[in-house]
Design a protein around this motif. Structure first.
Motif, short mmCIF file in Angstrom:
data_model
loop_
_atom_site.label_atom_id
_atom_site.label_comp_id
_atom_site.label_asym_id
_atom_site.label_seq_id
_atom_site.Cartn_x
_atom_site.Cartn_y
_atom_site.Cartn_z
N ALA A 192 0.82 -1.22 0.00
CA ALA A 192 0.00 0.00 0.00
C ALA A 192 0.85 1.27 0.00
N ARG A 193 2.13 1.13 -0.32
CA ARG A 193 3.07 2.25 -0.18
C ARG A 193 2.63 3.49 -0.95
N ASN A 194 2.24 3.32 -2.20
CA ASN A 194 1.87 4.49 -3.02
C ASN A 194 0.70 5.25 -2.41
N GLY A 195 -0.32 4.52 -1.98
CA GLY A 195 -1.49 5.17 -1.39
C GLY A 195 -1.17 5.87 -0.08
N LEU A 196 -0.28 5.25 0.73
CA LEU A 196 0.09 5.86 2.01
C LEU A 196 0.83 7.18 1.79
N ILE A 197 1.77 7.17 0.84
CA ILE A 197 2.52 8.41 0.57
C ILE A 197 1.59 9.48 0.01
N THR A 198 0.65 9.07 -0.83
CA THR A 198 -0.31 10.04 -1.36
C THR A 198 -1.14 10.65 -0.24
N GLY A 199 -1.57 9.81 0.71
CA GLY A 199 -2.36 10.32 1.83
C GLY A 199 -1.57 11.30 2.68
N ILE A 200 -0.29 11.00 2.94
CA ILE A 200 0.55 11.91 3.72
C ILE A 200 0.72 13.24 2.98
N VAL A 204 -0.28 16.97 4.24
CA VAL A 204 0.67 18.08 4.29
C VAL A 204 0.16 19.24 3.43
N ALA A 205 -0.40 18.90 2.26
CA ALA A 205 -0.93 19.96 1.39
C ALA A 205 -2.07 20.71 2.06
N ARG A 206 -2.89 19.98 2.82
CA ARG A 206 -4.02 20.65 3.47
C ARG A 206 -3.54 21.62 4.55
N VAL A 207 -2.61 21.18 5.40
CA VAL A 207 -2.17 22.06 6.49
C VAL A 207 -1.30 23.20 5.97
N THR A 269 4.05 16.85 -4.97
CA THR A 269 3.17 15.78 -5.45
C THR A 269 3.71 15.17 -6.74
N LEU A 270 4.11 16.02 -7.68
CA LEU A 270 4.62 15.50 -8.95
C LEU A 270 5.93 14.72 -8.75
N PHE A 271 6.81 15.24 -7.87
CA PHE A 271 8.08 14.57 -7.63
C PHE A 271 7.85 13.18 -7.03
N THR A 272 6.96 13.10 -6.03
CA THR A 272 6.71 11.82 -5.37
C THR A 272 6.08 10.82 -6.33
#
Length: 283
Positions: A192-200, A204-207, A269-272
């Motif tokens: 689930a690595r991709n989804g977890l990093i996207t969620g983090i 971060v983007a929200r705060v 986001t694009l880099f990740t």
């Protein structure tokens, strides 16, 4: 039950496809419009002083938002240290152990309520529990407010991503004799690595764009941050103050800071996503 003709079914399918595509295009159009306006108005304010100087006094030209950039990075980093591990652990509990018990339901309900709570309410809450007892605004209080906003996003995203991992994968690893914690960290988290990093990143983007909670916790300062135990400069409150000011230089600086935040979130986001895409194609 009345059967519909094949032509009617095709028309309904085509209609909903068209409506969904139109809705997606409207969302993309607004995003492109916002990016264009921020880029067109903010790019002119970007120069070396913008990153290295602190704000100039009211009415004076020059200066920059270097102190606000540093303060934002410090508070966001501390908020991630508090919110991301806590959110990941809570998400693991919900996905792996708390799917069908009362405590898990309460944790899930609390996260849903927190996600819908206006950020200004969270700012007032942290003001009461931290700023009032400490008798001063501080970067610590700002980081805690950002972590509280970040926590439910990370928790629910982690739960959703771990739930999508097939149970057969867990059972296969357990059948080989691996302990449960090693299966979760080494197998389930990896899948689930991709989804977890996207969620983090989403958290971060929200705060990164929150202003209201920082007005009640970190406040703002025109000076370079020397300690997190004092009012600390940050980009969002600086944008708010500069945009409301009558000075054209400050208003241009507010557009530049808006461009910086937008470019930072978009670039991260694009880099990740690019990095994950490259790693998935190499493996």
């Amino acid at each position: 039950m009345r059967e519909r003709s094949m032509a009617a079914r095709r028309f309904t399918d085509l209609l909903f496809r068209a409506l969904a595509s139109l809705a997606a295009l409207i969302g993309i159009a607004f995003l492109v419009w916002i990016l264009y306006v921020v880029l067109a108005r903010g790019l002119g304010a970007i120069n070396w002083d913008f990153f290295t100087e602190r704000p100039a006094p009211p009415g004076m030209a020059g200066g920059g938002v270097g102190s606000a950039i540093l303060g934002t990075l410090l508070m966001t980093g501390l908020a991630m240290v508090i919110g991301v591990p806590t959110g990941l652990l809570a998400g693991v509990y919900l996905a792996e152990f708390g799917q069908h018990n009362k405590f898990g339901e309460w944790v899930r309900f609390t996260c849903n309520m927190l996600m819908g709570t206006p950020s200004i309410i969270i700012g007032v809450f942290v003001y009461i529990i931290l700023v009032m007892p400490m008798k001063n605004f501080s970067g610590y209080a700002g980081a805690v407010a950002m972590a509280v906003i970040m926590l439910p996003v990370v928790t629910r995203t982690t739960e959703d991503m771990l739930t999508l991992v097939p149970s057969a994968l867990r059972e296969s690893a357990l059948a080989l004799g691996a302990p449960r914690w090693k299966v979760t960290l080494g197998v389930v988290f990896r899948a689930a690595r991709n989804g977890l990093i996207t969620g983090i990143l989403l958290a971060v983007a929200r705060v990164s764009g929150e202003t209201a909670p920082l007005l009640f916790t970190a406040l703002n300062s025109p000076y370079w941050p020397e300690s997190l135990n004092e009012p600390i400069s940050n980009l969002t409150v600086t944008i708010f103050n500069y945009a409301m000011s009558p000075y054209p230089d400050w208003q241009a600086m507010a557009w530049g800071a808006s461009f910086l935040i937008t470019a930072g979130v978009l670039g991260a986001t694009l880099f990740t996503r690019t990095l994950l895409w490259l790693r998935s194609h190499k493996s």
